[in-house]
Design a protein around this motif. Structure first.
Motif, PDB file in Angstrom:
ATOM      1  N   PHE A   1      31.967 -17.341  54.489  1.00 62.45           N
ATOM      2  CA  PHE A   1      31.551 -17.047  53.118  1.00 62.45           C
ATOM      3  C   PHE A   1      32.491 -17.694  52.100  1.00 62.45           C
ATOM      4  N   VAL A   2      33.800 -17.573  52.312  1.00 63.30           N
ATOM      5  CA  VAL A   2      34.773 -18.170  51.386  1.00 63.30           C
ATOM      6  C   VAL A   2      34.686 -19.690  51.450  1.00 63.30           C
ATOM      7  N   ALA A   3      34.490 -20.249  52.635  1.00 64.42           N
ATOM      8  CA  ALA A   3      34.340 -21.701  52.757  1.00 64.42           C
ATOM      9  C   ALA A   3      33.127 -22.190  51.981  1.00 64.42           C
ATOM     10  N   LEU A   4      32.012 -21.442  52.080  1.00 65.83           N
ATOM     11  CA  LEU A   4      30.813 -21.838  51.327  1.00 65.83           C
ATOM     12  C   LEU A   4      31.006 -21.658  49.822  1.00 65.83           C
ATOM     13  N   LEU A   5      31.722 -20.600  49.425  1.00 62.77           N
ATOM     14  CA  LEU A   5      32.024 -20.417  48.003  1.00 62.77           C
ATOM     15  C   LEU A   5      32.803 -21.609  47.448  1.00 62.77           C
ATOM     16  N   LEU A   6      33.795 -22.032  48.191  1.00 62.31           N
ATOM     17  CA  LEU A   6      34.614 -23.147  47.730  1.00 62.31           C
ATOM     18  C   LEU A   6      33.888 -24.481  47.856  1.00 62.31           C
TER      19      LEU A   6
ATOM     20  N   PHE B   1      30.587 -25.093  47.647  1.00 63.63           N
ATOM     21  CA  PHE B   1      29.551 -25.241  46.620  1.00 63.63           C
ATOM     22  C   PHE B   1      30.086 -25.030  45.204  1.00 63.63           C
ATOM     23  N   ASP B   2      31.357 -24.744  45.072  1.00 62.93           N
ATOM     24  CA  ASP B   2      32.032 -24.577  43.787  1.00 62.93           C
ATOM     25  C   ASP B   2      31.275 -23.590  42.884  1.00 62.93           C
ATOM     26  N   VAL B   3      31.013 -22.412  43.425  1.00 60.52           N
ATOM     27  CA  VAL B   3      30.272 -21.380  42.705  1.00 60.52           C
ATOM     28  C   VAL B   3      31.085 -20.943  41.490  1.00 60.52           C
ATOM     29  N   ALA B   4      30.489 -21.041  40.325  1.00 60.70           N
ATOM     30  CA  ALA B   4      31.093 -20.645  39.051  1.00 60.70           C
ATOM     31  C   ALA B   4      32.420 -21.349  38.804  1.00 60.70           C
ATOM     32  N   GLY B   5      32.593 -22.557  39.328  1.00 59.11           N
ATOM     33  CA  GLY B   5      33.817 -23.317  39.114  1.00 59.11           C
ATOM     34  C   GLY B   5      35.018 -22.765  39.866  1.00 59.11           C
ATOM     35  N   LEU B   6      34.760 -21.951  40.871  1.00 59.27           N
ATOM     36  CA  LEU B   6      35.836 -21.297  41.609  1.00 59.27           C
ATOM     37  C   LEU B   6      36.703 -22.299  42.362  1.00 59.27           C
ATOM     38  N   SER B   7      36.097 -23.296  42.954  1.00 55.59           N
ATOM     39  CA  SER B   7      36.847 -24.273  43.728  1.00 55.59           C
ATOM     40  C   SER B   7      37.804 -25.058  42.835  1.00 55.59           C
ATOM     41  N   ARG B   8      37.324 -25.506  41.683  1.00 56.59           N
ATOM     42  CA  ARG B   8      38.200 -26.230  40.750  1.00 56.59           C
ATOM     43  C   ARG B   8      39.345 -25.351  40.268  1.00 56.59           C
ATOM     44  N   LEU B   9      39.043 -24.079  40.020  1.00 58.35           N
ATOM     45  CA  LEU B   9      40.060 -23.149  39.551  1.00 58.35           C
ATOM     46  C   LEU B   9      41.135 -22.902  40.619  1.00 58.35           C
TER      47      LEU B   9
ATOM     48  N   PHE C   1      41.890 -24.791  43.382  1.00 61.28           N
ATOM     49  CA  PHE C   1      42.651 -25.964  43.781  1.00 61.28           C
ATOM     50  C   PHE C   1      43.472 -26.559  42.649  1.00 61.28           C
ATOM     51  N   ALA C   2      43.225 -26.180  41.419  1.00 63.31           N
ATOM     52  CA  ALA C   2      44.053 -26.618  40.301  1.00 63.31           C
ATOM     53  C   ALA C   2      45.323 -25.779  40.200  1.00 63.31           C
ATOM     54  N   SER C   3      45.347 -24.641  40.876  1.00 63.10           N
ATOM     55  CA  SER C   3      46.507 -23.746  40.830  1.00 63.10           C
ATOM     56  C   SER C   3      47.550 -24.162  41.857  1.00 63.10           C
ATOM     57  N   ASP C   4      48.802 -23.818  41.575  1.00 66.85           N
ATOM     58  CA  ASP C   4      49.850 -24.090  42.552  1.00 66.85           C
ATOM     59  C   ASP C   4      49.909 -23.002  43.625  1.00 66.85           C
ATOM     60  N   MET C   5      49.123 -21.945  43.458  1.00 72.49           N
ATOM     61  CA  MET C   5      49.063 -20.847  44.427  1.00 72.49           C
ATOM     62  C   MET C   5      47.700 -20.820  45.120  1.00 72.49           C
ATOM     63  N   ALA C   6      47.166 -21.972  45.452  1.00 71.03           N
ATOM     64  CA  ALA C   6      45.838 -22.076  46.052  1.00 71.03           C
ATOM     65  C   ALA C   6      45.768 -21.360  47.394  1.00 71.03           C
ATOM     66  N   VAL C   7      46.819 -21.452  48.179  1.00 74.36           N
ATOM     67  CA  VAL C   7      46.821 -20.826  49.508  1.00 74.36           C
ATOM     68  C   VAL C   7      46.738 -19.302  49.368  1.00 74.36           C
ATOM     69  N   VAL C   8      47.482 -18.760  48.417  1.00 67.48           N
ATOM     70  CA  VAL C   8      47.452 -17.314  48.201  1.00 67.48           C
ATOM     71  C   VAL C   8      46.076 -16.876  47.718  1.00 67.48           C
ATOM     72  N   ALA C   9      45.476 -17.637  46.820  1.00 71.06           N
ATOM     73  CA  ALA C   9      44.149 -17.297  46.301  1.00 71.06           C
ATOM     74  C   ALA C   9      43.096 -17.315  47.404  1.00 71.06           C
ATOM     75  N   ILE C  10      43.141 -18.326  48.240  1.00 72.59           N
ATOM     76  CA  ILE C  10      42.179 -18.424  49.345  1.00 72.59           C
ATOM     77  C   ILE C  10      42.417 -17.295  50.352  1.00 72.59           C
ATOM     78  N   LEU C  11      43.674 -17.005  50.640  1.00 75.55           N
ATOM     79  CA  LEU C  11      43.997 -15.921  51.557  1.00 75.55           C
ATOM     80  C   LEU C  11      43.512 -14.576  51.013  1.00 75.55           C
ATOM     81  N   MET C  12      43.690 -14.355  49.718  1.00 77.19           N
ATOM     82  CA  MET C  12      43.214 -13.104  49.114  1.00 77.19           C
ATOM     83  C   MET C  12      41.693 -13.006  49.151  1.00 77.19           C
ATOM     84  N   LEU C  13      41.018 -14.108  48.854  1.00 72.59           N
ATOM     85  CA  LEU C  13      39.555 -14.103  48.941  1.00 72.59           C
ATOM     86  C   LEU C  13      39.107 -13.764  50.353  1.00 72.59           C
ATOM     87  N   TRP C  14      39.739 -14.388  51.340  1.00 67.94           N
ATOM     88  CA  TRP C  14      39.341 -14.177  52.731  1.00 67.94           C
ATOM     89  C   TRP C  14      39.602 -12.745  53.183  1.00 67.94           C
TER      90      TRP C  14
END
Length: 107
Positions: free
Chosen positions: A22-27, A29-37, A39-52
């Motif tokens: 689900f998180v892979a598909l969210l990122l 398809f860039d739903v609501a610009g989530l993927s850009r948001l 991956f533009a952050s320096d804490m991308a790993v934490v954000a993805i881990l929290m989503l998962w």
């Protein structure tokens, strides 16, 4: 290990796997610009881990609940009573002439 614990661990693993997809598909398809948001952050790993993890908790709970509820035995007993026929019974009601009564309320 008891069967219930094994069932719980297996269903949680399935729930977290569904969460990862689900998180892979969210990122992807860039739903609501989530993927850009993210991956533009320096804490991308934490954000993805929290989503998962957060979605994994929800999906694992739903998966386990579905598995437990599907274990119920089918109730094959007859339902709805004996289906007796109801027949109308005439009832005579005596009617009296209505009298108007006046009531007085005193204070």
């Amino acid at each position: 290990m008891p069967r219930l614990i094994g069932l719980y661990i297996r269903q949680c693993a399935i729930g977290f796997a569904v969460s990862a997809a689900f998180v892979a598909l969210l990122l992807w398809f860039d739903v609501a610009g989530l993927s850009r948001l993210v991956f533009a952050s320096d804490m991308a790993v934490v954000a993805i881990l929290m989503l998962w993890v957060m979605n994994g908790i929800v999906f694992a709970g739903v998966q386990f609940a579905w598995a437990v509820m599907s274990m119920a035995e089918r109730d094959e007993t007859p339902r709805g009573g004996k289906r007796l026929r109801l027949e109308p019974v005439p009832v005579k009601v005596g009617a009296e002439k209505r009298r108007d009564h006046q009531t007085t309320v005193g204070y």
